[in-house]
Design a protein around this motif. Sequence first.
Motif, mmCIF file in Angstrom:
data_model
loop_
_atom_site.group_PDB
_atom_site.id
_atom_site.type_symbol
_atom_site.label_atom_id
_atom_site.label_comp_id
_atom_site.label_asym_id
_atom_site.label_seq_id
_atom_site.Cartn_x
_atom_site.Cartn_y
_atom_site.Cartn_z
ATOM 1 N N GLY A 34 0.834 -1.234 -0.083
ATOM 2 C CA GLY A 34 0.010 -0.104 0.170
ATOM 3 C C GLY A 34 1.027 1.180 0.039
ATOM 4 N N ASP A 35 0.119 2.456 -0.120
ATOM 5 C CA ASP A 35 0.786 3.663 -0.081
ATOM 6 C C ASP A 35 1.299 4.155 1.212
ATOM 7 N N LEU A 36 2.260 4.867 1.455
ATOM 8 C CA LEU A 36 2.795 5.191 2.798
ATOM 9 C C LEU A 36 3.338 6.747 2.683
ATOM 10 N N SER A 37 2.945 7.442 3.892
ATOM 11 C CA SER A 37 3.905 8.874 3.752
ATOM 12 C C SER A 37 5.165 8.334 4.178
ATOM 13 N N PRO A 38 6.303 9.341 3.818
ATOM 14 C CA PRO A 38 7.384 9.367 4.570
ATOM 15 C C PRO A 38 7.649 8.981 5.913
ATOM 16 N N SER A 39 6.681 9.867 6.882
ATOM 17 C CA SER A 39 6.901 9.720 8.189
ATOM 18 C C SER A 39 6.249 8.370 8.598
ATOM 19 N N GLU A 40 5.438 7.664 7.781
ATOM 20 C CA GLU A 40 4.929 6.351 8.169
ATOM 21 C C GLU A 40 5.810 5.208 7.870
ATOM 22 N N ILE A 41 6.743 5.625 6.810
ATOM 23 C CA ILE A 41 7.719 4.437 6.534
ATOM 24 C C ILE A 41 8.886 4.729 7.700
ATOM 25 N N GLY A 42 9.151 5.894 7.988
ATOM 26 C CA GLY A 42 10.069 6.002 9.156
ATOM 27 C C GLY A 42 9.899 5.361 10.430
ATOM 28 N N THR A 43 8.459 5.440 10.709
ATOM 29 C CA THR A 43 7.944 4.923 11.820
ATOM 30 C C THR A 43 8.127 3.092 11.904
#
Length: 224
Positions: A34-43
């Motif tokens: 799925g799609d993720l924001s950069p901050s979600e990837i970092g988390t």
Amino acid sequence: MNIERTGMVEARAARHAALGDPSRLRIVDLLTLGDLSPSEIGTALGMPANLVAHHLNVLEGAGMASRSRSEADRRRSYVRLTDTALQGLVPGREERASRVMFVCTANSARSQLAAALWSTHSTIPAASGGTHPAAHIAPGAIATADRHALELPHEAPRALETVLTSSDFVVTVCDNAHEELHVPGRLHWSIPDPVRVGTDAAFDTAYDELERRITQLAPRLIAS
């Protein structure tokens, strides 16, 4: 040199290089779901923002990822894999063929099974021949075909020289035939002769290996 093909190879190499870093491979793994924001990837990966940004820049540079603005919060972006992100990550060379010719020594087992299997995976015609054809198809090959609901042709083994044409895409499926023909450019699959062993297991092993290889080759042959 084919400039278009060279460009495709270079694009594949760039994607492989981008995935050579474990962190970027983990990011791509996440984005396949799925799609993720950069901050979600970092988390998700326990990674600082600056490192996430670096890896995303590399993936974007390789044409593997793209970003879009959130419709809710325009300050936020989402990262997704591009349609071609995973294209070419396995060998992708394609060939043209008007007919596939499977060859073994006796044309009594492996080449017969291969030609019959091919017809279940591709619309490109297939045939088989032997460098030293036997008098009849091996009973073990017939039994194997029956176990797998595969229809073998109702014809005796044929000599290769009587069926081979200059336009055939030749695949040798036994070492003896391959080394006897020794013609560059032909495909060779080194599959042990089940007739020598004579057991159901030996024939099933040959069948499974032929099916595996045919499944891989069929999508990469284009009818000509």
